[in-house]
Scaffold this motif. Structure first.
Motif, mmCIF file in Angstrom:
data_model
loop_
_atom_site.group_PDB
_atom_site.id
_atom_site.type_symbol
_atom_site.label_atom_id
_atom_site.label_comp_id
_atom_site.label_asym_id
_atom_site.label_seq_id
_atom_site.Cartn_x
_atom_site.Cartn_y
_atom_site.Cartn_z
ATOM 1 N N GLN A 1 17.842 -12.851 -12.449
ATOM 2 C CA GLN A 1 17.560 -11.435 -12.232
ATOM 3 C C GLN A 1 18.821 -10.746 -11.742
ATOM 4 O O GLN A 1 19.670 -11.356 -11.100
ATOM 5 C CB GLN A 1 16.480 -11.245 -11.172
ATOM 6 N N PHE B 1 15.967 -6.193 -10.694
ATOM 7 C CA PHE B 1 15.299 -6.035 -9.411
ATOM 8 C C PHE B 1 16.056 -4.956 -8.657
ATOM 9 O O PHE B 1 17.244 -5.085 -8.420
ATOM 10 C CB PHE B 1 15.350 -7.380 -8.664
ATOM 11 N N THR C 1 14.607 -13.478 -2.827
ATOM 12 C CA THR C 1 14.279 -13.365 -4.247
ATOM 13 C C THR C 1 14.952 -14.436 -5.099
ATOM 14 O O THR C 1 15.000 -14.314 -6.319
ATOM 15 C CB THR C 1 14.656 -11.969 -4.777
#
Length: 159
Positions: free
Chosen positions: A157, A84, A101
């Motif tokens: 991520q 990301f 996120t």
């Protein structure tokens, strides 16, 4: 109203300090006796605790500081986007993106891990640490990010 602002300032500072200490406590619990210390991904209750609790505490912290963030669209899932990208990352606003996120792993300089309170919170995010003194650090960082991106969801991520 000026008097109210003067009275609320210490109360807000105490509340923010309490949130930071709670985040430190949850990060400490999640990483306590975890094998690998960064070489093995957090799983199960440890990862859920980081993802939900730290994300909620970070959102609350920024709300107390006067930030209200709305997400438009859909945040890409781990399998859709293992890496990301957020730019430019030059301030504490990166923490807002992390909270929104799901607390991804971050790329951070190794010295940040030894900072009191924040170092423990950062360690719980399982960062890819970059050493500015190591000449091979850039190559090692790229290798680690690639390994995590190709792990098919074992690692969170990377931001």
């Amino acid at each position: 109203t000026v008097l109210q602002g003067i009275v609320l300032l210490p109360v807000r500072a105490i509340f923010i300090t309490c949130i930071l200490l709670l985040a430190w406590l949850f990060a400490s619990v999640a990483t306590f006796r975890h094998p690998g210390k960064g070489s093995v991904p957090l799983t199960g209750w440890r990862r859920r605790m980081i993802k939900t609790t730290l994300s909620g505490l970070t959102r609350t912290l920024f709300f107390m500081m006067g930030f209200q963030v709305k997400v438009k669209g859909k945040v890409a899932s781990l399998l859709e986007a293992p890496i990301f990208v957020a730019a430019p990352h030059s301030s504490f606003f990166d923490a807002i993106i992390c909270a929104l996120t799901g607390m991804p792993s971050v790329v951070s300089r190794a010295e940040n891990l030894s900072t009191p309170v924040f170092g423990t919170i950062l360690s719980s995010l399982q960062p890819v640490s970059v050493s500015r003194q190591d000449p091979d650090s850039r190559k090692n960082t790229v290798t680690e990010i690639t390994k995590r991106a190709l792990s098919r969801g074992q690692w969170p991520q990377v931001i």
